[in-house]
Design an enzyme around this catalytic site. Structure first.
Site, PDB file in Angstrom:
ATOM      1  N   HIS A  16       3.926 -40.078  27.229  1.00 17.49           N
ATOM      2  CA  HIS A  16       2.960 -40.084  28.328  1.00 17.49           C
ATOM      3  C   HIS A  16       3.287 -41.227  29.282  1.00 17.49           C
ATOM      4  O   HIS A  16       4.137 -42.065  29.001  1.00 17.49           O
ATOM      5  CB  HIS A  16       1.518 -40.169  27.810  1.00 17.49           C
ATOM      6  CG  HIS A  16       1.132 -41.514  27.268  1.00 17.49           C
ATOM      7  ND1 HIS A  16      -0.124 -42.030  27.406  1.00 17.49           N
ATOM      8  CD2 HIS A  16       1.819 -42.444  26.571  1.00 17.49           C
ATOM      9  CE1 HIS A  16      -0.202 -43.225  26.828  1.00 17.49           C
ATOM     10  NE2 HIS A  16       0.970 -43.483  26.313  1.00 17.49           N
ATOM     11  N   CYS A  35       3.624 -49.698  30.915  1.00 17.49           N
ATOM     12  CA  CYS A  35       3.202 -48.355  30.476  1.00 17.49           C
ATOM     13  C   CYS A  35       3.079 -47.380  31.648  1.00 17.49           C
ATOM     14  O   CYS A  35       2.847 -46.194  31.452  1.00 17.49           O
ATOM     15  CB  CYS A  35       1.884 -48.428  29.721  1.00 17.49           C
ATOM     16  SG  CYS A  35       2.023 -49.348  28.172  1.00 17.49           S
ATOM     17  N   HIS A  41       6.796 -43.141  28.401  1.00 19.82           N
ATOM     18  CA  HIS A  41       7.184 -43.748  27.131  1.00 19.82           C
ATOM     19  C   HIS A  41       6.515 -42.947  26.019  1.00 19.82           C
ATOM     20  O   HIS A  41       5.697 -42.073  26.286  1.00 19.82           O
ATOM     21  CB  HIS A  41       6.761 -45.227  27.086  1.00 19.82           C
ATOM     22  CG  HIS A  41       5.285 -45.428  27.144  1.00 19.82           C
ATOM     23  ND1 HIS A  41       4.565 -45.357  28.325  1.00 19.82           N
ATOM     24  CD2 HIS A  41       4.385 -45.673  26.164  1.00 19.82           C
ATOM     25  CE1 HIS A  41       3.289 -45.565  28.058  1.00 19.82           C
ATOM     26  NE2 HIS A  41       3.139 -45.754  26.767  1.00 19.82           N
ATOM     27  N   HIS A  43       4.858 -42.596  21.788  1.00 16.74           N
ATOM     28  CA  HIS A  43       4.177 -43.216  20.651  1.00 16.74           C
ATOM     29  C   HIS A  43       4.279 -42.298  19.443  1.00 16.74           C
ATOM     30  O   HIS A  43       4.349 -41.080  19.581  1.00 16.74           O
ATOM     31  CB  HIS A  43       2.683 -43.430  20.945  1.00 16.74           C
ATOM     32  CG  HIS A  43       2.409 -44.417  22.019  1.00 16.74           C
ATOM     33  ND1 HIS A  43       2.496 -45.774  21.827  1.00 16.74           N
ATOM     34  CD2 HIS A  43       2.035 -44.241  23.308  1.00 16.74           C
ATOM     35  CE1 HIS A  43       2.188 -46.392  22.957  1.00 16.74           C
ATOM     36  NE2 HIS A  43       1.908 -45.481  23.870  1.00 16.74           N
ATOM     37  N   ASP A  81       1.926 -32.470  19.550  1.00 17.79           N
ATOM     38  CA  ASP A  81       3.099 -33.015  18.869  1.00 17.79           C
ATOM     39  C   ASP A  81       4.389 -32.690  19.622  1.00 17.79           C
ATOM     40  O   ASP A  81       4.639 -31.534  19.971  1.00 17.79           O
ATOM     41  CB  ASP A  81       3.176 -32.477  17.442  1.00 17.79           C
ATOM     42  CG  ASP A  81       4.238 -33.177  16.608  1.00 17.79           C
ATOM     43  OD1 ASP A  81       4.493 -34.380  16.861  1.00 17.79           O
ATOM     44  OD2 ASP A  81       4.798 -32.536  15.700  1.00 17.79           O
ATOM     45  N   HIS A  82       5.181 -33.720  19.865  1.00 21.40           N
ATOM     46  CA  HIS A  82       6.451 -33.624  20.589  1.00 21.40           C
ATOM     47  C   HIS A  82       6.268 -33.028  21.982  1.00 21.40           C
ATOM     48  O   HIS A  82       7.077 -32.221  22.441  1.00 21.40           O
ATOM     49  CB  HIS A  82       7.502 -32.863  19.772  1.00 21.40           C
ATOM     50  CG  HIS A  82       8.037 -33.686  18.655  1.00 21.40           C
ATOM     51  ND1 HIS A  82       7.373 -33.806  17.456  1.00 21.40           N
ATOM     52  CD2 HIS A  82       9.143 -34.454  18.563  1.00 21.40           C
ATOM     53  CE1 HIS A  82       8.061 -34.608  16.665  1.00 21.40           C
ATOM     54  NE2 HIS A  82       9.138 -35.024  17.317  1.00 21.40           N
ATOM     55  N   GLU A 126      -2.900 -45.477  18.409  1.00 21.89           N
ATOM     56  CA  GLU A 126      -1.786 -45.327  19.349  1.00 21.89           C
ATOM     57  C   GLU A 126      -0.593 -46.152  18.859  1.00 21.89           C
ATOM     58  O   GLU A 126       0.550 -45.745  18.984  1.00 21.89           O
ATOM     59  CB  GLU A 126      -2.213 -45.768  20.748  1.00 21.89           C
ATOM     60  CG  GLU A 126      -1.146 -45.564  21.788  1.00 21.89           C
ATOM     61  CD  GLU A 126      -1.617 -45.950  23.168  1.00 21.89           C
ATOM     62  OE1 GLU A 126      -1.572 -45.085  24.064  1.00 21.89           O
ATOM     63  OE2 GLU A 126      -2.041 -47.111  23.353  1.00 21.89           O
TER      64      GLU A 126
END
Length: 137
Positions: A16, A35, A41, A43, A81-82, A126
């Protein structure tokens, strides 16, 4: 009837960029710092979902953990996810994908499909040090 809290944890990875369309580029950079990098980037998130409800005297469960796992798969894992949260999830097209907003999104998604029990809490990690708790308030 006893009220019991049931929890399940999952892990997912997602990218994100912290950026608000309501702010200028300079304001976004000042607020979000690194960020706000234009390429984003990622997480490795950890999410814990807590439901509460009356203990069923026959099954001894609030909700079958298999059902909670499937709800989390449909509402969270398959969606997030991903993925690039900002690009792949419409909810974040007009709001920053902060951990706070992600927890609210998860709550709204899960609340629609939980078969029984009451959604009590979303705990979103996070990072190891940054945690958001949302209780639908």
């Amino acid at each position: 009837m006893p009220i019991v809290y049931l929890s399940r944890r999952e892990h997912f990875s997602a990218a994100h960029r912290l950026h608000s369309p309501k702010l200028s580029d300079a304001e976004n950079l000042a607020i979000y710092g690194k960020c706000n990098h234009k390429h984003g980037h990622g997480h490795n998130y950890k999410v814990e979902v807590v439901v509460k409800g009356e203990l069923d005297p026959t099954t001894g469960m609030v909700l079958n953990i298999t059902e909670l796992k499937e709800c989390m798969k449909v509402a969270i894992m398959d969606v997030m996810d991903h993925k690039n949260l900002d690009m792949d999830i419409e909810y974040f097209h007009d709001k920053p994908s902060t951990a706070e907003n992600i927890a609210v999104f998860m709550w709204m998604s899960l609340a629609k499909i939980l078969p029984k029990g009451e959604l009590h809490e979303i705990v979103l990690h996070e990072t190891d040090n940054n945690v958001v708790i949302y209780r639908g308030e």
